[in-house]
Design an enzyme around this catalytic site. Structure first.
Site, mmCIF file in Angstrom:
data_model
loop_
_atom_site.group_PDB
_atom_site.id
_atom_site.type_symbol
_atom_site.label_atom_id
_atom_site.label_comp_id
_atom_site.label_asym_id
_atom_site.label_seq_id
_atom_site.Cartn_x
_atom_site.Cartn_y
_atom_site.Cartn_z
ATOM 1 N N ASP A 11 0.888 -1.168 0.000
ATOM 2 C CA ASP A 11 0.000 0.000 0.000
ATOM 3 C C ASP A 11 0.926 1.218 0.000
ATOM 4 O O ASP A 11 1.643 1.448 0.975
ATOM 5 C CB ASP A 11 -0.872 -0.058 1.257
ATOM 6 N N LYS A 132 -7.856 -5.064 3.880
ATOM 7 C CA LYS A 132 -8.452 -4.828 5.198
ATOM 8 C C LYS A 132 -8.522 -6.096 6.043
ATOM 9 O O LYS A 132 -9.463 -6.335 6.790
ATOM 10 C CB LYS A 132 -9.865 -4.211 5.071
ATOM 11 N N TYR A 228 1.307 0.242 15.066
ATOM 12 C CA TYR A 228 0.322 0.152 13.995
ATOM 13 C C TYR A 228 0.836 0.769 12.696
ATOM 14 O O TYR A 228 1.300 1.889 12.691
ATOM 15 C CB TYR A 228 -0.986 0.870 14.373
ATOM 16 N N LYS A 231 -3.094 -2.864 8.119
ATOM 17 C CA LYS A 231 -3.230 -4.317 8.085
ATOM 18 C C LYS A 231 -2.373 -4.890 6.968
ATOM 19 O O LYS A 231 -1.977 -4.197 6.044
ATOM 20 C CB LYS A 231 -4.702 -4.684 7.907
ATOM 21 N N ARG A 265 -9.796 0.377 11.060
ATOM 22 C CA ARG A 265 -8.612 0.591 11.900
ATOM 23 C C ARG A 265 -7.927 -0.723 12.279
ATOM 24 O O ARG A 265 -7.285 -0.811 13.331
ATOM 25 C CB ARG A 265 -8.976 1.412 13.148
ATOM 26 N N ASP A 286 -14.947 1.279 6.272
ATOM 27 C CA ASP A 286 -13.664 0.867 5.658
ATOM 28 C C ASP A 286 -13.654 -0.630 5.345
ATOM 29 O O ASP A 286 -12.611 -1.301 5.463
ATOM 30 C CB ASP A 286 -12.464 1.226 6.538
HETATM 31 C C1 F6R Z 1 -7.624 -0.500 8.028
HETATM 32 C C2 F6R Z 1 -7.469 0.787 7.357
HETATM 33 C C3 F6R Z 1 -8.388 1.896 7.701
HETATM 34 C C4 F6R Z 1 -7.674 2.954 8.541
HETATM 35 C C5 F6R Z 1 -8.616 4.104 8.935
HETATM 36 C C6 F6R Z 1 -7.887 5.229 9.662
HETATM 37 O O1 F6R Z 1 -6.660 -1.404 7.621
HETATM 38 O O2 F6R Z 1 -6.598 0.969 6.539
HETATM 39 O O3 F6R Z 1 -9.551 1.443 8.334
HETATM 40 O O4 F6R Z 1 -7.139 2.367 9.695
HETATM 41 O O5 F6R Z 1 -9.195 4.673 7.776
HETATM 42 O O6 F6R Z 1 -6.840 5.615 8.858
HETATM 43 P P1 F6R Z 1 -5.809 6.780 9.207
HETATM 44 O O7 F6R Z 1 -5.298 6.521 10.601
HETATM 45 O O8 F6R Z 1 -4.767 6.653 8.138
HETATM 46 O O9 F6R Z 1 -6.573 8.075 9.115
HETATM 47 MG MG MG Z 2 -4.035 2.074 3.207
HETATM 48 MG MG MG Z 3 -4.867 -2.245 2.152
#
Ligand code: F6R
Ligand code: MG
Ligand code: MG
Length: 364
Positions: A11, A132, A228, A231, A265, A286
């Protein structure tokens, strides 16, 4: 002819948020790999995406863990990160945990699945990619494909599969591995692979011929980075037909939208929804987590395809069921088992909250 199939993914920036890959990023990756193919290092390539993950599918004759191939993937991700940065995409360079390439891409953040084999008269390949969710998501599907006669009738009635398959299982927390023989040792094996956040099926082999049948990426980004970072969004290569499960047996496990770790998340359980590539756009909370499958026939290393295997209408009920399960799970809000157990969540405020409330806890 000996061929190596390498699937390397990262990613490098999402659009919009973490829900999709930008076409310019994919175009840059195609440009990088086209140049290398012309120079002769690659036999062939296919660039695709699963949600916000950029997927490089490459065939070559350099073997597994090859420095030139890994560097090509790394450099491609770096170039694509530049494109992502120029568009101010979200989470630019998210999976590139190192500043520099150091001989192998393993441990630097991107996910890797590679296998070298003698190309058969007809070499049918299915490549699974997920968004995800984490690497253990393939445990149940791989078990069903290669060890469950209720899924794979070939294990019962096909002469060339009747002796079963062996499973290489990794303990990603302790950095250890063990091989189990199916069907003899399935009860022992399930003790481990039924706990997919720690024990992951890395590879599957045909017991009689010792041929590689499947290989998955088992990188856990959070364990690598110690914090973190998103994923793992794993990939998995499966050889099909002949002495391996038929295409329909390989895809059948995904008619169950199994519960996996990931989703919002990286901190929730949710159903793994099998979708066409263009529908790998995890948007609702998400998610829910997605799996895509591309099929190829290899022809002297050339990738004949892809066919978008989950585009088929017969996966509509699984998608419908996944959305119903998603609704049901969402109604649990911040409660387990929708929310992951404390130690598995990718995001947590527990240390700060605990510190703040330290003095207010008294003995029962
Ligand atoms: C899960 C994922 C999303 C982010 C969420 C918060 O793997 O990629 O659910 O965790 O959108 O993202 P940030 O912290 O980048 O704003
Ligand atoms: Mg991403
Ligand atoms: Mg991804």
């Amino acid at each position: 002819m000996s061929i190596t199939l390498s699937v390397i993914k990262a990613d490098v920036g999402g659009y919009i948020g973490h829900s999709e890959s930008h076409p310019d990023v994919l175009a840059k990756a195609r440009e990088c790999l086209a140049k290398t193919k012309k120079e002769g290092l690659l036999v062939d390539y296919h660039v695709t995406k699963c949600g916000d993950d950029l997927q490089l599918i490459m065939t070559h004759q350099q073997g597994e863990d090859n420095e030139k191939i890994h560097k090509l993937a790394w450099d491609t991700f770096v170039d694509c990160t530049q494109v992502a940065r120029s568009l101010k995409l979200h989470g630019v360079g998210q999976d590139l945990l190192s500043d520099a390439f150091t001989g192998t891409i393993k441990g630097l953040g991107p996910g890797v699945a590679e296998m070298e084999f003698e190309e058969r008269v007809a070499e049918t390949i299915i490549i699974f990619m997920a968004d995800k969710t984490s690497a253990g998501a393939w445990n149940m599907p791989l078990y069903k494909m290669f060890a469950d006669p209720f899924n794979t009738i070939g294990l019962v009635i096909a002469d060339n599969m009747h002796t079963g398959f062996s499973f290489e299982v990794h303990d990603v927390k302790e950095g250890k591995k063990i091989t189990f023989n199916a069907p003899d040792e399935i009860y022992d094996m399930l003790v481990f692979i039924g706990a997919p956040s720690r024990y992951m099926v890395k590879a599957v082999y045909h017991r009689e011929t010792k041929e590689i049948a499947a290989v998955s990426s088992t990188q856990r980004l959070s364990l690598m980075a110690g914090r973190y970072v998103g994923k793992d969004d794993p990939v998995c290569i499966v050889r099909s037909q002949g002495q391996f499960p038929a295409v329909g047996e390989v895809l059948e496990p995904f008619t169950l939208p199994l519960l996996v770790e990931g989703w919002m998340r990286g901190s929730h359980h949710g159903p793994l929804m099998p979708v066409a590539i263009e529908d790998s756009t995890p948007t609702r909370f998400d998610g829910p987590p997605r799996a895509v499958a591309v099929g190829f026939q290899l022809c002297d290393g050339k990738l004949v395809g892809p066919r978008d295997m989950f585009a088929d209408k017969s996966f509509d009920p699984a998608r419908h069921q996944a959305n119903e399960i998603a609704d049901f799970m969402r109604r649990h809000g911040p409660f387990e088992p929708h929310r992951l157990p404390l130690e598995e969540m990718e995001y947590t405020t527990m240390p700060q909250v605990m510190k703040k409330l330290e003095g207010r806890f008294t003995s029962l």
